[in-house]
Every structure is written in structure tokens, then in C-alpha cells.
Scaffold this active site. Structure first.
Site, PDB file in Angstrom:
ATOM      1  N   ALA A  67       0.804  -1.236   0.000  1.00 15.48           N
ATOM      2  CA  ALA A  67       0.000   0.000   0.000  1.00 15.48           C
ATOM      3  C   ALA A  67       0.838   1.288   0.000  1.00 15.48           C
ATOM      4  O   ALA A  67       0.660   2.138  -0.893  1.00 15.48           O
ATOM      5  CB  ALA A  67      -0.962  -0.040   1.188  1.00 15.48           C
ATOM      6  N   ARG A 108      -5.118   0.078  -9.096  1.00 15.71           N
ATOM      7  CA  ARG A 108      -5.509  -0.961  -8.122  1.00 15.71           C
ATOM      8  C   ARG A 108      -6.542  -0.346  -7.157  1.00 15.71           C
ATOM      9  O   ARG A 108      -6.397   0.818  -6.770  1.00 15.71           O
ATOM     10  CB  ARG A 108      -4.296  -1.498  -7.333  1.00 15.71           C
ATOM     11  CG  ARG A 108      -3.347  -2.299  -8.227  1.00 15.71           C
ATOM     12  CD  ARG A 108      -2.335  -3.083  -7.416  1.00 15.71           C
ATOM     13  NE  ARG A 108      -2.933  -4.251  -6.782  1.00 15.71           N
ATOM     14  CZ  ARG A 108      -2.316  -4.965  -5.837  1.00 15.71           C
ATOM     15  NH1 ARG A 108      -1.112  -4.615  -5.404  1.00 15.71           N
ATOM     16  NH2 ARG A 108      -2.903  -6.027  -5.306  1.00 15.71           N
ATOM     17  N   GLN A 215       4.081 -14.109  -1.344  1.00 16.34           N
ATOM     18  CA  GLN A 215       4.803 -12.877  -0.980  1.00 16.34           C
ATOM     19  C   GLN A 215       5.545 -13.015   0.345  1.00 16.34           C
ATOM     20  O   GLN A 215       6.507 -12.298   0.594  1.00 16.34           O
ATOM     21  CB  GLN A 215       3.857 -11.691  -0.986  1.00 16.34           C
ATOM     22  CG  GLN A 215       3.196 -11.580  -2.347  1.00 16.34           C
ATOM     23  CD  GLN A 215       2.730 -10.200  -2.675  1.00 16.34           C
ATOM     24  OE1 GLN A 215       3.343  -9.529  -3.487  1.00 16.34           O
ATOM     25  NE2 GLN A 215       1.651  -9.785  -2.078  1.00 16.34           N
ATOM     26  N   ASP A 256      -3.857  -2.579   4.028  1.00 22.71           N
ATOM     27  CA  ASP A 256      -4.060  -1.859   2.764  1.00 22.71           C
ATOM     28  C   ASP A 256      -5.106  -0.764   2.913  1.00 22.71           C
ATOM     29  O   ASP A 256      -5.094   0.223   2.186  1.00 22.71           O
ATOM     30  CB  ASP A 256      -4.462  -2.822   1.660  1.00 22.71           C
ATOM     31  CG  ASP A 256      -3.295  -3.722   1.307  1.00 22.71           C
ATOM     32  OD1 ASP A 256      -3.093  -4.729   2.002  1.00 22.71           O
ATOM     33  OD2 ASP A 256      -2.556  -3.377   0.370  1.00 22.71           O
ATOM     34  N   LYS A 267      -3.767  -8.477   2.908  1.00 20.61           N
ATOM     35  CA  LYS A 267      -3.615  -9.596   1.960  1.00 20.61           C
ATOM     36  C   LYS A 267      -4.493 -10.789   2.349  1.00 20.61           C
ATOM     37  O   LYS A 267      -4.590 -11.135   3.526  1.00 20.61           O
ATOM     38  CB  LYS A 267      -2.134  -9.988   1.920  1.00 20.61           C
ATOM     39  CG  LYS A 267      -1.759 -11.119   1.000  1.00 20.61           C
ATOM     40  CD  LYS A 267      -2.214 -10.940  -0.430  1.00 20.61           C
ATOM     41  CE  LYS A 267      -1.728  -9.657  -1.071  1.00 20.61           C
ATOM     42  NZ  LYS A 267      -2.284  -9.423  -2.425  1.00 20.61           N
TER      43      LYS A 267
END
Ligand code: MRU
Length: 361
Positions: A67, A108, A215, A256, A267
């Protein structure tokens, strides 16, 4: 777009404070450098971008992600727009900046830092539009660099606050990557862990998020290993078992978007970790800069959740894992309800989710 294996900036120029950086602006303000995060941990490579459209595509395709980092990349994209529009009058300049802003903002949907950064850049553009083109460009570059510096300072401030809550030793679990790679530098959740280690705590990290995008495995493990912080990777399905055995002392994640009531979008998989933490009586902390707090969004149900391409789950490194013709679901984020969160750390202070609005000032 060009590609290089070495950081393409002089060491003194890097605002991340590290030997690597998710996003940087060239000294002349004419190029944006992004670490190609899709190629980590195998290759450390930087792409050089020269237009706002290229930066927007880099964000969409997740060359840069996280973010705060995508907010910084977007601000640098606005610098490229201001540079290209140096010859325009006030109206042409504003038109060009609004177009670039719309493109970057649409790249996004979930992380609010992106629209926050674009909105601030556009506010500056409106205010200085009548000025000389070179001056506008220099002001936009100074704004974007300040945004980057402030993010690193915010990470360090929330790191110091959060570090005091971590135990003196043991394993801390984190989900996905909320580190230097997801921010201007130092990291949010990983900033808390870094600060605790710098304060002398003997911590090791359990990094998960092995699907959909690996990730934890690719990025968190890469940056912690590079910085000499002990880290082990967990497949996501292992977290519950390790918690049941008492191996996990605390959990720290990033965010985020944080809604006004303290619900946290992060996530996909974060919610499941938070449920497990509650079941096992383990503290669950969130660390994020104030730019991630969205007071205009009342609660988590109003947060837009990005649904990404099926193939990002269906394929791993180009190899098919799901039969041809079968769709794989790919919601990229989930929402952890405020009731499962022990505390939120920001650069403005720490709060329980219910008290978050108190920090608004
Ligand atoms: O899809 P991404 O990689 O942009 O999502 C990022 C995350 O969800 C991170 O885990 C995070 O905590 C937010 S960035 C500090």
C-alpha cells in the site's frame, strides 16, 4: 522501459535508507525506478519508467506492490506528468495531471494510499497551475520526495511504538510482505519487528503467504534474510498447528485500508490468521501509516476488494496447477474485523481499533 541489475541511483539519492528500494525517483526527476518484485527472490532487477502510463501499468501488474509503496510510485508518476506538461499553460497542465491521476488511481482498488497520494498531488497541481512549468515540475518532485521521506519516518515511528509490545524473545508471525519492499523503506509490520530487534529483543520471524502470490516466501524472506534477521517460511496451512504448539508469540501484519471502525483490509489469508490467533489467545497487531486509514469508509463491508486474474492462482512460475478450463478464485484481500485486532500502531500513536478515530486529531 529499460532494465538494470544494479540500483540505478547514486547511493546518496536513495530515500529508502537501504541498499534496495521499491521505488525511487531519479535525481533529475525524469525517470522512476521500480524494483521488479515479480522476479524476486531469484533476480534483483530495476525497471526504469518514463511516463505515468508506464508507472500505472507497473502498479497494476505488481512490479511494485504494497500500500505505501504504490502511493509513493503514484506520486512519482505524477512528477513525470508534471515534467511532460512543463510547456503547457495552467489549463493544459491541469488537464494532463488529472488524466495521469485518473490512470494511476485506477491501477488498483483496495489500498487507499494510492488515491490518497494522487489526491494530494492533484491538490498541489491546482494550487500551482498558474506558475511557470519548470517551477511546477520542481515543486511536484519536492512533494513526491517528501511523501517518500515521510513514509519512511512513519514506519520508524510506528516501529518504535509496536516494538514495546513484542516479547523479549521467540517467534513472531507475519503474513504477506509489509516490509521495506511494501513501503518507502523499513516497513510497517516488519518495521515493528526490525525496531524490536534493534532494541535488543531476540526475535525470529515466521513468514507466511505462500498462496496466491508467495509474498511471504518470495519477498518477506528475501528482505529479512538480506538484512540478517532470522526468518523461516510457513505454508499458510501450517500457521494453526504452530500456534497450537505455542510456537507463535505474537502476530504483526500491515494493512491496505483501515476503515473508521478499525476493520482492516490486508492480503488474503490475514483474516484466517486473526481467527486462529483469537482461538489461541495470541496478540494480533496491525501496523500502518495514517495514509492507510480511511475515515470516509465506515466499516470493512465498504472496502473494495480487488479480484485478480485466475491464472495468478492457477499457474505457478508459468506452470499449470489447476486443470485447463477450471477457474481459480483470486480475491487479493480480505477484511479482518476490528474485534479480532489487539492494537493498531501508526506514526500518530497506538490505539485499539475502536479508539482509532481518536488519533485523527
Ligand atoms: O497485493 P499487495 O502485495 O499490494 O498487498 C500488500 C499487502 O496486503 C501487504 O501484506 C500489506 O500488509 C499492506 S502493505 C504494507
Amino acid at each position: 522501459m529499460s532494465v538494470t541489475n544494479l540500483p540505478p541511483w547514486a547511493p546518496a539519492e536513495a530515500l529508502s535508507g537501504a541498499s534496495y528500494s521499491a521505488a525511487e525517483l531519479s535525481a533529475d526527476g525524469d525517470r522512476v525506478f521500480l524494483l521488479e518484485q515479480r522476479e524476486l527472490p531469484v533476480v534483483e532487477r530495476y525497471v526504469t519508467l518514463t511516463t505515468p502510463a508506464e508507472v500505472a501499468e507497473g502498479i497494476r501488474a505488481m512490479v511494485v506492490r504494497g500500500a505505501p509503496a504504490i502511493g509513493i510510485a503514484a506520486a512519482y508518476g505524477m512528477v513525470l506528468a508534471a515534467r511532460a506538461a512543463r510547456g503547457e499553460g495552467a489549463e493544459g497542465y491541469l488537464h494532463a495531471l488529472r488524466r495521469a491521476g485518473a490512470l494511476l488511481d485506477a491501477s488498483r482498488p483496495t489500498a487507499v494510499n494510492l488515491s490518497w497520494a494522487v489526491r494530494r498531488a492533484l491538490a498541489l497541481a491546482e494550487q500551482h497551475a498558474p506558475r511557470d512549468g519548470e517551477q511546477r515540475f520542481q515543486e511536484m518532485a519536492a512533494f513526491a520526495r517528501a511523501l517518500h521521506r515521510d513514509d519512511v519516518a512513519a514506519c520508524r515511528a510506528m516501529g518504535r511504538l509496536g516494538a514495546a509490545h513484542l516479547p523479549d524473545e521467540g517467534a513472531i508471525l507475519t503474513h504477506c510482505n509489509a516490509g521495506a519492499l511494501a513501503t518507502g523503506g523499513y516497513g510497517t509490520a516488519l518495521g515493528v519487528i526490525r525496531a524490536a530487534i534493534e532494541a535488543g529483543k531476540r526475535l525470529r520471524v515466521l513468514a507466511d503467504e505462500t498462496r496466491p502470490y508467495l509474498q511471504g516466501a518470495r519477498l518477506t524472506a528475501w528482505e529479512l534474510h538480506k538484512d540478517g534477521i532470522p526468518v523461516e517460511v510457513l505454508a499458510d496451512s501450517m500457521a494453526g498447528w504452530l500456534m497450537q504448539r505455542g510456537e507463535v508469540k505474537a502476530i504483526v501484519v500491515g494493512a491496505d485500508r483501515i476503515a473508521r471502525n478499525g476493520d482492516v483490509a490486508n492480503k488474503i489469508g490475514t483474516y484466517a490468521v486473526a481467527c486462529l490467533a483469537r482461538h489461541h489467545g495470541i496478540p494480533f497487531y496491525v501496523a500502518a501509516p495514517w495514509s492507510t486509514v480511511d475515515l470516509a469508509t465506515p466499516d470493512g463491508t465498504a472496502i473494495p476488494i480487488e479480484e485478480r486474474a485466475s491464472d495468478e492462482v492457477g499457474l505457478i512460475a508459468g506452470k499449470r496447477m489447476v486443470p485447463e478450463g477450471v477457474r481459480a478464485r483470486h480475491p487479493a484481500f480480505d477484511v479482518t474485523p476490528a474485534s479480532l485486532i489487539t492494537a493498531i500502531f501508526t506514526e500518530r500513536g497506538e490505539a485499539t481499533p475502536g479508539e482509532l478515530a481518536r488519533l485523527a486529531g
